[in-house]
Design an enzyme around this catalytic site. Structure first.
Site, PDB file in Angstrom:
ATOM      1  N   THR A   1     -39.272 -34.371  31.410  1.00 21.09           N
ATOM      2  CA  THR A   1     -39.129 -34.739  29.995  1.00 21.09           C
ATOM      3  C   THR A   1     -39.908 -36.004  29.653  1.00 21.09           C
ATOM      4  O   THR A   1     -40.679 -36.041  28.690  1.00 21.09           O
ATOM      5  CB  THR A   1     -37.635 -34.958  29.655  1.00 21.09           C
ATOM      6  OG1 THR A   1     -36.971 -33.694  29.712  1.00 21.09           O
ATOM      7  CG2 THR A   1     -37.461 -35.558  28.268  1.00 21.09           C
TER       8      THR A   1
ATOM      9  N   ASP B   1     -34.252 -31.981  19.226  1.00 25.10           N
ATOM     10  CA  ASP B   1     -33.458 -32.454  20.367  1.00 25.10           C
ATOM     11  C   ASP B   1     -32.977 -31.255  21.185  1.00 25.10           C
ATOM     12  O   ASP B   1     -32.542 -30.245  20.635  1.00 25.10           O
ATOM     13  CB  ASP B   1     -32.253 -33.265  19.859  1.00 25.10           C
ATOM     14  CG  ASP B   1     -31.626 -34.111  20.944  1.00 25.10           C
ATOM     15  OD1 ASP B   1     -31.642 -35.344  20.827  1.00 25.10           O
ATOM     16  OD2 ASP B   1     -31.101 -33.530  21.935  1.00 25.10           O
TER      17      ASP B   1
ATOM     18  N   THR C   1     -39.773 -48.932  27.250  1.00 21.95           N
ATOM     19  CA  THR C   1     -38.624 -49.774  27.605  1.00 21.95           C
ATOM     20  C   THR C   1     -39.076 -51.028  28.356  1.00 21.95           C
ATOM     21  O   THR C   1     -40.138 -51.030  28.994  1.00 21.95           O
ATOM     22  CB  THR C   1     -37.637 -48.980  28.498  1.00 21.95           C
ATOM     23  OG1 THR C   1     -36.679 -49.875  29.064  1.00 21.95           O
ATOM     24  CG2 THR C   1     -38.336 -48.245  29.635  1.00 21.95           C
ATOM     25  N   ASP C   2     -38.251 -52.065  28.318  1.00 22.55           N
ATOM     26  CA  ASP C   2     -38.567 -53.289  29.075  1.00 22.55           C
ATOM     27  C   ASP C   2     -38.570 -53.040  30.583  1.00 22.55           C
ATOM     28  O   ASP C   2     -39.164 -53.794  31.345  1.00 22.55           O
ATOM     29  CB  ASP C   2     -37.594 -54.431  28.721  1.00 22.55           C
ATOM     30  CG  ASP C   2     -36.144 -54.191  29.118  1.00 22.55           C
ATOM     31  OD1 ASP C   2     -35.798 -53.046  29.489  1.00 22.55           O
ATOM     32  OD2 ASP C   2     -35.345 -55.143  29.057  1.00 22.55           O
ATOM     33  N   GLU C   3     -37.909 -51.940  31.016  1.00 22.02           N
ATOM     34  CA  GLU C   3     -37.802 -51.686  32.460  1.00 22.02           C
ATOM     35  C   GLU C   3     -39.140 -51.372  33.104  1.00 22.02           C
ATOM     36  O   GLU C   3     -39.267 -51.424  34.324  1.00 22.02           O
ATOM     37  CB  GLU C   3     -36.821 -50.536  32.733  1.00 22.02           C
ATOM     38  CG  GLU C   3     -35.428 -50.878  32.278  1.00 22.02           C
ATOM     39  CD  GLU C   3     -34.332 -50.031  32.918  1.00 22.02           C
ATOM     40  OE1 GLU C   3     -34.598 -49.376  33.938  1.00 22.02           O
ATOM     41  OE2 GLU C   3     -33.224 -50.052  32.380  1.00 22.02           O
TER      42      GLU C   3
ATOM     43  N   TYR D   1     -36.569 -43.518  36.882  1.00 24.49           N
ATOM     44  CA  TYR D   1     -36.515 -43.572  35.406  1.00 24.49           C
ATOM     45  C   TYR D   1     -37.625 -44.458  34.860  1.00 24.49           C
ATOM     46  O   TYR D   1     -38.434 -44.025  34.030  1.00 24.49           O
ATOM     47  CB  TYR D   1     -35.138 -44.091  34.935  1.00 24.49           C
ATOM     48  CG  TYR D   1     -35.173 -44.563  33.484  1.00 24.49           C
ATOM     49  CD1 TYR D   1     -35.330 -43.670  32.429  1.00 24.49           C
ATOM     50  CD2 TYR D   1     -35.074 -45.934  33.178  1.00 24.49           C
ATOM     51  CE1 TYR D   1     -35.391 -44.112  31.102  1.00 24.49           C
ATOM     52  CE2 TYR D   1     -35.133 -46.377  31.861  1.00 24.49           C
ATOM     53  CZ  TYR D   1     -35.292 -45.458  30.821  1.00 24.49           C
ATOM     54  OH  TYR D   1     -35.361 -45.904  29.519  1.00 24.49           O
ATOM     55  N   SER D   2     -37.676 -45.713  35.321  1.00 29.62           N
ATOM     56  CA  SER D   2     -38.640 -46.631  34.712  1.00 29.62           C
ATOM     57  C   SER D   2     -40.076 -46.249  35.059  1.00 29.62           C
ATOM     58  O   SER D   2     -40.997 -46.471  34.260  1.00 29.62           O
ATOM     59  CB  SER D   2     -38.340 -48.084  35.083  1.00 29.62           C
ATOM     60  OG  SER D   2     -38.201 -48.254  36.468  1.00 29.62           O
TER      61      SER D   2
ATOM     62  N   LYS E   1     -41.003 -43.599  32.613  1.00 29.86           N
ATOM     63  CA  LYS E   1     -41.252 -44.204  31.294  1.00 29.86           C
ATOM     64  C   LYS E   1     -42.596 -44.947  31.292  1.00 29.86           C
ATOM     65  O   LYS E   1     -43.309 -44.948  30.289  1.00 29.86           O
ATOM     66  CB  LYS E   1     -40.120 -45.167  30.925  1.00 29.86           C
ATOM     67  CG  LYS E   1     -38.787 -44.505  30.631  1.00 29.86           C
ATOM     68  CD  LYS E   1     -38.801 -43.615  29.389  1.00 29.86           C
ATOM     69  CE  LYS E   1     -38.974 -44.381  28.101  1.00 29.86           C
ATOM     70  NZ  LYS E   1     -38.859 -43.477  26.926  1.00 29.86           N
TER      71      LYS E   1
ATOM     72  N   ASP F   1     -36.853 -28.137  23.217  1.00 34.95           N
ATOM     73  CA  ASP F   1     -37.330 -29.002  24.293  1.00 34.95           C
ATOM     74  C   ASP F   1     -38.706 -29.573  23.913  1.00 34.95           C
ATOM     75  O   ASP F   1     -39.589 -28.820  23.488  1.00 34.95           O
ATOM     76  CB  ASP F   1     -37.464 -28.110  25.543  1.00 34.95           C
ATOM     77  CG  ASP F   1     -37.658 -28.912  26.813  1.00 34.95           C
ATOM     78  OD1 ASP F   1     -38.257 -30.005  26.750  1.00 34.95           O
ATOM     79  OD2 ASP F   1     -37.218 -28.420  27.879  1.00 34.95           O
TER      80      ASP F   1
ATOM     81  N   PHE G   1     -28.285 -41.661  21.480  1.00 35.38           N
ATOM     82  CA  PHE G   1     -27.745 -42.941  20.985  1.00 35.38           C
ATOM     83  C   PHE G   1     -28.694 -43.632  19.994  1.00 35.38           C
ATOM     84  O   PHE G   1     -28.391 -43.781  18.797  1.00 35.38           O
ATOM     85  CB  PHE G   1     -27.455 -43.817  22.206  1.00 35.38           C
ATOM     86  CG  PHE G   1     -27.286 -45.280  21.936  1.00 35.38           C
ATOM     87  CD1 PHE G   1     -26.446 -45.741  20.919  1.00 35.38           C
ATOM     88  CD2 PHE G   1     -27.947 -46.229  22.729  1.00 35.38           C
ATOM     89  CE1 PHE G   1     -26.280 -47.111  20.689  1.00 35.38           C
ATOM     90  CE2 PHE G   1     -27.786 -47.580  22.511  1.00 35.38           C
ATOM     91  CZ  PHE G   1     -26.965 -48.027  21.482  1.00 35.38           C
ATOM     92  N   ILE G   2     -29.884 -44.032  20.444  1.00 34.68           N
ATOM     93  CA  ILE G   2     -30.757 -44.824  19.561  1.00 34.68           C
ATOM     94  C   ILE G   2     -31.359 -43.939  18.471  1.00 34.68           C
ATOM     95  O   ILE G   2     -31.426 -44.329  17.302  1.00 34.68           O
ATOM     96  CB  ILE G   2     -31.868 -45.543  20.362  1.00 34.68           C
ATOM     97  CG1 ILE G   2     -31.245 -46.404  21.470  1.00 34.68           C
ATOM     98  CG2 ILE G   2     -32.712 -46.417  19.441  1.00 34.68           C
ATOM     99  CD1 ILE G   2     -32.246 -47.027  22.434  1.00 34.68           C
TER     100      ILE G   2
END
Ligand code: NAD
Ligand code: TDX
Length: 334
Positions: free
Chosen positions: A99, A34, A124-126, A148-149, A152, A60, A12-13
């Site tokens: 990943t 990608d 990310t903000d998370e 996830y967060s 990250k 990858d 997406f981004i």
């Protein structure tokens, strides 16, 4: 002109960022690395893929042999590649650790070996976790609460360590919730818009009062460019938009715009460890001269129109494997 290595550019981004780059720097070169996971989609790049400066490599970021020659060719690396959906990380964290953490390590090592002008880690903000009080500043501690967060946050601090230890030109961005065209319909806004268009239920987790700060993806892309041009090495930049809304407000906006009934709203069991509110203080990037250009209402209207006018894009996605995944995701009570 610079050569960019964009990882995760079919998502997406990343795909929005590649469109942005070619519009702004017509003669630049872009290598898009990608893996094409379920979230990567060559359709996201329709049109730009014909640009003479564009090259796609399916691979990858964890594979050193693929990564090294590409990093060697690049002036700038921007790492968007990640497993990005919180719900999936709760079900099966494995690929997030691989990943998001190990993949970032492989990229950083290649950049250390061959040298690079800039390495931008898209965090990310998370990573800050949830706040019911003050907005988070870049110096606040990281308290990530989902696999996830947490993955990250690991990548974010690993990137920073390459600045401190090896004096590498690393910069880190922490952006709030994006929305816009080409967002995989598992995230709140594209899921609810496309469900509503098909008169399907909109599954609201818990009481629907969790708050996110929503930013139009184009504003995020411009912010990354500003950080690249004007940011200082080793620094973190929060990117927010000042659009804090709860999920019920988002849902009502979508239903109103599409003229769909409230009865499509359905409450489902809450996400495990569901962060109540994300909130950023983004004064630091404002001082670089950036601020969002799109108002929430205009950008939402534009986004909803895009999904309405581009059914070809999401109808294809919302079949096959997608349906299999959602069959087991939650039970919607009628
Ligand atoms: P996305 O899931 O749409 O795209 C991720 C892309 O990465 C896909 O094209 C996928 O194929 C690719 N990818 C996954 N694993 C890979 C691997 N091992 N090697 C190479 N490519 C791989 O995600 P997105 O929403 O576009 O997010 C992009 C980045 O921005 C992520 O790092 C995410 O953490 C971060 N971010 C997202 C948001 C948001 O609101 N979506 C907000 C802040 C930060
Ligand atoms: O079906 C749903 N129902 C629902 O109520 C979905 C998919 C979500 N939600 C809620 C959960 C959150 O409170 O909506 C809010 C937004 O959820 P997501 O779109 O899954 O985003 P979020 O969990 O906030 O994470 C996003 O923002 C930060 C991105 O997915 C991350 O990649 C990014 O780092």
């Amino acid at each position: 002109m610079q050569t960019f290595l964009i990882t995760g550019g079919a998502g997406f981004i990343g795909s929005n960022f590649i469109r942005y780059l070619f519009k702004k720097y017509e003669h630049c070169k872009i290598i898009n690395l990608d893996k094409l996971t379920y979230a990567g989609n060559p359709d996201n790049l329709k049109g730009v893929d014909a640009h003479p400066g564009y090259r796609f490599v399916k691979g990858d970021i964890c594979a050193e042999k693929i990564v090294e020659p590409l990093v060697q060719e690049a002036d700038v690396v921007i790492n968007f590649a990640a497993e990005s959906h919180v719900d999936r990380s709760i079900g099966k964290p494995d690929d997030f650790i691989r990943t998001d953490v190990f993949g970032t390590f492989v990229l950083l090592e290649a950049a250390r070996k061959f040298g690079i002008e800039k390495f931008i880690q898209i965090s990310t903000d998370e990573v800050y976790g949830s706040t019911l009080g003050e907005s988070f500043r870049e110096t606040d501690p990281l308290m990530p609460s989902s696999p996830y967060s947490a993955s990250k946050a690991g990548a974010d601090r690993l990137a920073f360590s390459y600045f401190v230890t090896y004096d590498m030109p690393v910069l880190i961005t922490r952006c709030s919730n994006n929305f816009g065209p080409y967002q995989y319909p598992e995230k709140l806004i594209p899921l609810f818009v496309t469900n509503a268009l098909e008169n399907n239920k909109l599954p609201i987790y818990g009481d629907g009062k969790n708050i996110r700060d929503w930013i139009y993806v184009e504003d995020h892309c411009r912010a990354i460019d500003v950080v690249l041009r004007k940011g200082s090495n080793g620094e973190v930049y929060n990117i927010g938009a000042g659009n804090e809304k709860n999920n019920l407000e988002i849902t009502r906006f979508i239903l109103d715009k599409l003229g769909k009934p409230d009865k499509l709203m359905t409450y489902v069991p809450d996400r495990l460890g569901h962060d109540r509110r994300y909130s950023l203080d983004w004064d630091k990037i404002k001082r670089l001269g950036w601020q969002p250009q799109h108002s929430f209402a205009d950008a939402m209207t534009r986004t909803i129109d895009w999904y309405q006018n581009n059914r070809w894009w999401w109808e294809e996605i919302k079949s096959g494997e997608y349906l299999e995944y959602y069959k087991n995701h939650y039970t919607i009570e009628e």
